[in-house]
Scaffold this motif. Structure first.
Motif, mmCIF file in Angstrom:
data_model
loop_
_atom_site.group_PDB
_atom_site.id
_atom_site.type_symbol
_atom_site.label_atom_id
_atom_site.label_comp_id
_atom_site.label_asym_id
_atom_site.label_seq_id
_atom_site.Cartn_x
_atom_site.Cartn_y
_atom_site.Cartn_z
ATOM 1 N N ALA A 51 -1.842 0.657 27.470
ATOM 2 C CA ALA A 51 -3.350 -0.043 27.909
ATOM 3 C C ALA A 51 -3.505 -1.642 28.386
ATOM 4 N N GLY A 52 -2.441 -2.409 27.493
ATOM 5 C CA GLY A 52 -2.220 -4.033 27.142
ATOM 6 C C GLY A 52 -2.877 -4.049 25.646
ATOM 7 N N ILE A 53 -2.330 -3.366 25.047
ATOM 8 C CA ILE A 53 -2.613 -3.449 23.653
ATOM 9 C C ILE A 53 -1.873 -3.804 22.850
ATOM 10 N N ASN A 54 -1.053 -4.847 21.398
ATOM 11 C CA ASN A 54 0.000 -5.205 21.035
ATOM 12 C C ASN A 54 0.123 -5.376 19.889
ATOM 13 N N ARG A 55 -1.508 -5.081 18.930
ATOM 14 C CA ARG A 55 -1.215 -5.192 17.775
ATOM 15 C C ARG A 55 -2.346 -3.975 17.718
ATOM 16 N N LEU A 56 -1.464 -3.528 16.319
ATOM 17 C CA LEU A 56 -2.620 -2.632 15.297
ATOM 18 C C LEU A 56 -3.732 -2.788 13.765
ATOM 19 N N SER A 57 -4.475 -2.593 14.051
ATOM 20 C CA SER A 57 -5.167 -2.849 12.624
ATOM 21 C C SER A 57 -5.934 -0.950 11.914
ATOM 22 N N ILE A 58 -4.946 -0.890 11.104
ATOM 23 C CA ILE A 58 -5.215 0.306 10.316
ATOM 24 C C ILE A 58 -6.345 0.546 9.285
ATOM 25 N N GLY A 59 -7.624 0.889 9.764
ATOM 26 C CA GLY A 59 -8.230 0.654 8.313
ATOM 27 C C GLY A 59 -7.664 2.479 7.238
ATOM 28 N N VAL A 60 -6.837 1.944 6.619
ATOM 29 C CA VAL A 60 -6.352 2.969 5.863
ATOM 30 C C VAL A 60 -7.038 2.797 4.418
ATOM 31 N N GLN A 61 -7.819 1.841 3.733
ATOM 32 C CA GLN A 61 -8.380 1.398 2.788
ATOM 33 C C GLN A 61 -8.325 2.111 1.399
ATOM 34 N N SER A 62 -7.199 3.148 1.156
ATOM 35 C CA SER A 62 -6.881 3.524 -0.103
ATOM 36 C C SER A 62 -5.559 5.358 -0.750
ATOM 37 N N PHE A 63 -4.296 4.970 -0.778
ATOM 38 C CA PHE A 63 -3.908 6.244 -0.177
ATOM 39 C C PHE A 63 -4.570 7.169 -1.135
ATOM 40 N N ASN A 64 -4.843 6.731 -2.046
ATOM 41 C CA ASN A 64 -5.670 7.695 -3.543
ATOM 42 C C ASN A 64 -6.462 8.898 -2.839
ATOM 43 N N PRO A 65 -6.727 9.906 -3.259
ATOM 44 C CA PRO A 65 -7.105 11.033 -2.673
ATOM 45 C C PRO A 65 -8.804 10.969 -2.643
ATOM 46 N N ASP A 66 -8.412 10.569 -4.266
ATOM 47 C CA ASP A 66 -10.245 10.943 -5.367
ATOM 48 C C ASP A 66 -10.508 9.082 -4.829
ATOM 49 N N HIS A 67 -9.911 8.297 -4.542
ATOM 50 C CA HIS A 67 -10.543 7.263 -3.896
ATOM 51 C C HIS A 67 -10.844 7.080 -2.742
ATOM 52 N N LEU A 68 -10.527 7.504 -1.655
ATOM 53 C CA LEU A 68 -10.569 8.330 0.031
ATOM 54 C C LEU A 68 -11.857 8.953 -0.216
ATOM 55 N N LYS A 69 -12.017 9.903 -1.562
ATOM 56 C CA LYS A 69 -13.313 10.646 -1.030
ATOM 57 C C LYS A 69 -14.739 10.075 -1.257
ATOM 58 N N THR A 70 -14.268 8.971 -2.106
ATOM 59 C CA THR A 70 -16.188 8.114 -2.774
ATOM 60 C C THR A 70 -15.910 7.025 -1.465
ATOM 61 N N LEU A 71 -15.097 6.607 -1.425
ATOM 62 C CA LEU A 71 -14.746 5.849 0.202
ATOM 63 C C LEU A 71 -15.860 6.407 0.692
ATOM 64 N N ARG A 94 -14.496 8.337 2.955
ATOM 65 C CA ARG A 94 -13.210 8.861 4.445
ATOM 66 C C ARG A 94 -13.329 9.298 5.119
ATOM 67 N N ILE A 95 -12.753 9.965 6.830
ATOM 68 C CA ILE A 95 -12.723 11.414 7.105
ATOM 69 C C ILE A 95 -11.297 11.789 6.637
ATOM 70 N N HIS A 96 -10.858 10.587 6.909
ATOM 71 C CA HIS A 96 -9.199 10.880 6.630
ATOM 72 C C HIS A 96 -8.041 11.434 5.231
ATOM 73 N N ASP A 97 -7.397 11.876 4.631
ATOM 74 C CA ASP A 97 -6.427 12.485 3.838
ATOM 75 C C ASP A 97 -5.457 11.356 3.401
ATOM 76 N N SER A 98 -4.485 10.922 2.448
ATOM 77 C CA SER A 98 -3.221 10.436 2.497
ATOM 78 C C SER A 98 -2.317 10.723 3.435
ATOM 79 N N GLN A 99 -2.133 11.877 3.734
ATOM 80 C CA GLN A 99 -1.202 12.327 3.773
ATOM 81 C C GLN A 99 -1.775 12.008 5.908
ATOM 82 N N ALA A 100 -2.699 11.711 6.287
ATOM 83 C CA ALA A 100 -3.588 11.550 7.564
ATOM 84 C C ALA A 100 -2.753 9.520 7.819
#
Length: 382
Positions: free
Chosen positions: A122-142, A144-150
């Motif tokens: 589609a012409g998009i040439n840069r991404l900004s990937i919203g990880v926020q943390s790779f720590n499972p506990d912190h992802l849960k606190t925040l 987020r709908i993804h886990d570290s592996q995702a």
């Protein structure tokens, strides 16, 4: 305050596109985002965006679009075909500069490998990937709908689709976070070879779930240790903090954000989007779009909800609030070019701040000491 003079050089023009839907509202988020109820009305939103954009074409003033940022919400919920149609139709209306930077925010858990391919097509040439943390506990606190592996899988899929220029969003100062955990997040991100990192401290904002039920955040001493150790690590890995919370490898800064911070122009597109444009009559206008997605879809013609002029007496502060976020600041000439005001309008303040070793003697740039007291420095321009 001196009267505004004609802006001598037309500022570069960017485009911000807002996609307001997300799977679930995160407890720290104060952006205009709305949890999905049913299917996203892609075609209706596309039609509304283009109908609204047609009302704003006079603001372009024959300038090419230099950068695009698609934010949200979660823009990666939209299909590649949505963006293909959008950019095809936009290119029928305005010119894009060769090599225009086009960034899409993508959240792990909302994309599969094939969708990254369609975004590139589609012409998009840069991404900004919203990880926020790779720590499972912190992802849960925040929330987020993804886990570290995702998160790891999404970044790998993006790279496999050909995205070499990408940003990873990470937060620090999370509830219960130790300096070593913050460093672990940085190490995990750098394993993927990003060109850019947004590494910013969690703050509690009004109108968020965290504001109503604030979590216990690290104290100031721990926050400072996290920031210091994280900064040392990133510099050792070849990253430079060219802005307060933005780190990049050489020549990989976000061109879109640099245009914000140097008081460039940007068009607003989408529910709740904000824009800022310099007009032919030397006025500088800030404007915003209808916020609620349903109302945005129902409107006919312009979706602009309001606007206000940035008056001459406010432009100095507006310019400096942005420019001084940059580690290298800006040239003095840019002040007049972007505000329409002579540099003499802030000469007395500059002289005083330079005498206190808070600003560089040759540029509009905070010294190391000035960066430490940036809020106090900016108050001098009120």
């Amino acid at each position: 305050m001196a009267a505004a003079e004609p802006v001598a050089v037309c500022p570069p023009l960017s485009l911000y596109i807002h996609v307001p839907w997300c799977v679930r509202k995160c407890p720290y988020c104060d952006f205009n985002s709305h949890a999905i109820r049913g299917d996203i009305p892609e075609q209706a939103y596309l039609n509304a965006l283009l109908e609204d954009f047609d009302q704003d074409l006079h603001l372009v003033r024959e300038r090419p679009i230099e950068t695009v940022f698609i934010g949200g919400g979660t823009p990666s919920l939209m299909s590649g075909d949505f963006y293909r149609q959008l950019f095809t139709r936009l290119r029928e209306r305005v010119n894009f500069s060769p090599g225009a930077e086009i960034t899409l925010e993508a959240n792990p858990g909302t994309v599969e490998a094939g969708r990254f391919d369609s975004f590139r097509q589609a012409g998009i040439n840069r991404l900004s990937i919203g990880v926020q943390s790779f720590n499972p506990d912190h992802l849960k606190t925040l929330g987020r709908i993804h886990d570290s592996q995702a998160a790891h899988d999404a970044i790998t899929a993006a790279r496999n689709a050909g995205f070499e220029n990408f940003n990873i969003d990470l937060m620090h100062g999370l509830p219960g976070q130790t300096p070593e955990q913050a460093l672990s997040d940085l190490r995990a991100a750098l394993e993927h070879g990003p060109s850019h990192l947004s590494w910013y401290q969690l703050t509690i904002e009004p109108n968020t779930e965290f504001f109503s039920r604030p979590p216990a955040l690290p104290d100031d001493d721990r926050l400072w240790e996290i920031y210091q150790r994280g900064g040392q690590f990133l510099r050792a890995e070849g990253f430079e903090d060219y802005e307060v919370s933005a780190w990049s490898r050489p020549d990989a800064q976000s061109r879109h954000n640099l245009n914000y911070w140097t008081f460039g122009d940007y068009l607003a597109m989408g529910a709740g989007a904000h824009g800022k444009v310099s007009l032919a009559d030397s006025r500088i206008l800030r404007y915003w779009k209808t916020r609620q997605p349903e109302a945005f879809l129902r409107r006919i013609g312009s979706r602009t909800a309001g606007s206000e002029a940035i008056e001459a007496e406010d432009r100095g502060l507006e310019f400096m609030m942005n420019a001084l976020r940059l580690k290298t600041g800006t040239s003095e000439n840019l002040y007049s070019e972007r505000t329409g005001l002579p540099l003499s309008s802030i000469a007395v303040k500059l002289e005083s701040l330079r005498a206190q070793n808070l600003m560089s003697p040759t540029r509009l740039q905070a010294t190391e000491q000035g960066q430490r007291y940036l809020n106090n420095l900016l108050e001098q321009f009120l």
